[in-house]
Design a protein around this motif. Structure first.
Motif: not given
Length: 178
Positions: A123-135
Motif C-alpha cells: 500500500n502506498a508503495g510500501v510492502e506491509q506483509v510478505t509470506l513465502e515458502g512451501s504450501c
C-alpha cells in the motif's frame, strides 16, 4: 468503525471469487462478483496442484477452500478470493483494491500444492506483509494497515501449480498477554 467497502478483484487468470464459506460459528461473506476467465497461452488446461499430471479440479479446490476457512469464526470477510496459479496458467496473480479505505485490516491466506508461493500486501508503495515458502494447506493470518486507497495483493507460485485462498476482514482484536 465498521468498514463496508469491498475489495475490487482484478486479475488475468481463471479465478473463482467466493462470496461465502461455511463456518462453525458463523458465515464468512465476501462480495458477490465474478471475473472473466482468461485463456492460458502456455498450455490448453491448468494442471492440478495436488495430483501431478491431472487437470485442475475446481470442485476439489472449492471443497478445500471451504474446509480451510471453516474455522475463521463469525468475522465477516470484506473480500474473498480463491485462485489456481502456477506455471501452467499464470505464475503471478495481482489483486488490486481501489476502494479499501485507509485503516487496519486482518488477512487470512492459505495455499496448497508442491511448489513455493510468495504472498505480499503493498500500500502506498510500501510492502506491509510478505509470506513465502512451501504450501502447507494451512491458514495463516496477520494484520496490515493502509494509508491510502490502492492496495495490491500479489501471489506468485514458483516451480509448480498452487491453489490459494485469501480473506480480508476488519482488523480482529488481538489477545493481550497478562
Amino acid at each position: 468503525m465498521k468498514k463496508t467497502k469491498h475489495l475490487v478483484v482484478v486479475f488475468s487468470v481463471a479465478a473463482l471469487l467466493l462470496s461465502t464459506a461455511g463456518c462453525s460459528s458463523g458465515d464468512v461473506s465476501g462480495p458477490a462478483s465474478s471475473s472473466p476467465a482468461a485463456t492460458s497461452s502456455s498450455t490448453p488446461q491448468a494442471m492440478s496442484a495436488m495430483e501431478p499430471g491431472q487437470p485442475h479440479d475446481p470442485v476439489d479446490m472449492d471443497n478445500w477452500v471451504a474446509s480451510v476457512t471453516a474455522n475463521l469464526g463469525p468475522q465477516s470477510a470484506l473480500a474473498g478470493i480463491a485462485a489456481h496459479v502456477g506455471p501452467d496458467s499464470s505464475s503471478s496473480l495481482t489483486t488490486s483494491d481501489s476502494v479499501l479505505e485507509p485503516g487496519s485490516y486482518s488477512f487470512f491466506f492459505a495455499c496448497r500444492g508442491d511448489g513455493d508461493v510468495t504472498f505480499s500486501v503493498e500500500n502506498a508503495g510500501v510492502e506491509q506483509v510478505t509470506l513465502e515458502g512451501s504450501c502447507a494447506g494451512k491458514l495463516q493470518g496477520g494484520d496490515f494497515s493502509t494509508t491510502e486507497v490502492g492496495t495490491d495483493f500479489v501471489i506468485t507460485a514458483l516451480r509448480a501449480p498452487a491453489d490459494v485462498v485469501l480473506r480480508i476482514t476488519d482488523q480482529l482484536p488481538q489477545s493481550t498477554p497478562e
